[in-house]
Design an enzyme around this catalytic site. Structure first.
Site: not given
Ligand code: AMP
Length: 395
Positions: A10, A87, A176, A204, A237, A329, A381
């Site tokens: 990626n 990707r 996504h 997502h 965003r 999520g 992914e």
């Molecule tokens: P990603 O782009 O999928 O890595 O997601 C990043 C987002 O997930 C960021 O806003 C992080 O703060 C959130 N995140 C990761 N772990 C947690 C958690 N335990 N509780 C709440 N948000 C989280």
């Protein structure tokens, strides 16, 4: 039979994420990140199940980062690679599925650069650098947009003059795709449907966020559009705003388009609303300390998500389940609970104990009795890219 190996790449403008995946395995054999490429502080970091290492890249360009991968792969693979899966963000209308990369595919990715000026040129740099280092292995492009090419015209067309679609390809594409495809397929297996079947809403939620309605393995609608700015509130965003906001800011504040793009892509979303951070973990901690901006950002995020998911029900004949994935999520019980609270109209209800007790990294059902299924499903992914690359070779 030996399980085949795929190197998943990626590539961004200043970084390359990579993972070495063995067919059927849920974890990477080796994964890592080259970052700050193009500067004299470029580094390459990699990890295996037992070690984490980092080295400075002397000539920190994409080509030399890729060349530094070669001995690492040779050391950890123990067998030749079967494919390199790349990707690629924007496949436009050209690509509805994975493609074996040749000169024609490279030209088409390049032709779509207008639609994703930050991403496609960087993805191409990665493809060309990898093809130079791994010249004898098939390279496959997996597009973020391809899964959504099954959307009907009434979901993908904007209500603007037809010539803009016909002559300039202006329409909704969605992103996504690999994640929505992966988690809805997993949901079908976990829920005892035939593989790939079922009517799902998928959320997502990471730094970028999108929702998607999927019926029997086909995306029918999604929240992102021409670009990944449309739809949900995200880390930085804005998601949907009144399209007249551009003209209004131009007229009243004298802002030009680059300034407005910067505002909506980098200064808005959770960061803009809270005035604090784009990181949901930090926002939740601040909300617990009664920070008004953090509390509002979380409320807007969940309400807008619920509204989008309820709207996507229009695309489905029934609802078999709602899926949460991505960093937020998968990890935030609070966000899941608040979102589902807004979705009572569809009969959705959480089992509080299951939602709060969910362990990191595992797929689990969190709905109350009598509610449509609600799952937390960790996305993968890279695995989807590896599987699609191999499936293409098998055709
Ligand atoms: P990603 O782009 O999928 O890595 O997601 C990043 C987002 O997930 C960021 O806003 C992080 O703060 C959130 N995140 C990761 N772990 C947690 C958690 N335990 N509780 C709440 N948000 C989280």
């Amino acid at each position: 039979m030996t399980q085949r190996l795929v190197l998943v790449i990626n590539c961004g403008s200043s970084s390359i994420k990579f993972a070495l995946r063995r067919e059927g395995d849920s974890a990477a054999l080796l994964s890592g990140l080259a970052e700050r490429l193009g500067s004299d502080q470029a580094t390459l970091q990699w990890k295996t199940a037992s070690a984490l290492e980092e080295t400075l890249l002397e000539d920190g360009e994409h080509g030399s980062a890729m060349a530094a991968l070669l001995p690492l792969i040779e050391q950890h693979a123990g067998q030749p690679l079967s494919a390199v899966g790349h990707r690629v963000v924007h496949g436009g209308e050209h690509f509805t599925q994975a493609q074996l990369i040749d000169n024609k595919v490279i030209a088409a990715i390049s032709a779509n650069a207008d639609l994703a000026p930050l991403h496609n040129p960087a993805n191409l740099t990665g493809i060309q650098a990898a093809m130079a280092v791994f010249p004898d292995i098939p390279h496959v492009a997996i597009f973020d947009t391809a899964f959504h090419q099954s959307m009907p015209a009434y979901a993908y067309r904007y209500a603007i003059p037809e010539a803009l679609y016909r002559e300039h390809a202006i329409r909704r594409y969605g992103f996504h795709g690999t994640s929505h495809q992966y988690v809805t397929h997993r949901a079908s297996l976990l829920s005892g449907h035939a593989p790939g079947r079922g009517a799902w809403l998928s959320a997502h939620l990471g730094n970028g966020c999108s929702s998607c309605a999927v019926l029997d393995g086909r995306s029918l609608d999604t929240s992102m559009g021409l670009t990944p700015l449309e739809g949900l509130v995200m880390g930085t965003r804005s998601g949907d705003v009144d399209p007249n906001l551009h003209a209004h800011l131009g007229r009243t504040l004298g802002w030009d388009l680059p300034r407005i793009e910067q505002l909506l892509n980098r200064e808005s979303g959770l960061l803009g609303l809270s005035g604090l951070t784009n990181d949901m973990r930090q926002l939740e901690a601040a909300a617990d300390d009664d920070h008004e901006g953090a509390k509002l950002a979380i409320e807007v995020f969940c309400y807008r998500l619920a509204r989008s998911l309820l709207g996507l029900c229009a695309a489905l004949p029934r609802l078999d389940g709602l899926l949460f994935t991505g960093g937020i999520g998968e990890n935030s019980a609070k966000i899941r609970a608040r979102t589902v609270e807004h979705m009572g109209a569809m009969g959705l209800k959480l089992d509080e104990a299951a939602n709060n007790g969910h362990a990191r990294g595992e797929a689990v059902a969190i709905h109350a009795k009598g509610s449509p299924t609600i799952w937390v499903i960790p996305t993968d992914e890279e695995r989807q890219i590896a599987d699609e690359s191999l499936a293409l070779l098998d055709h």
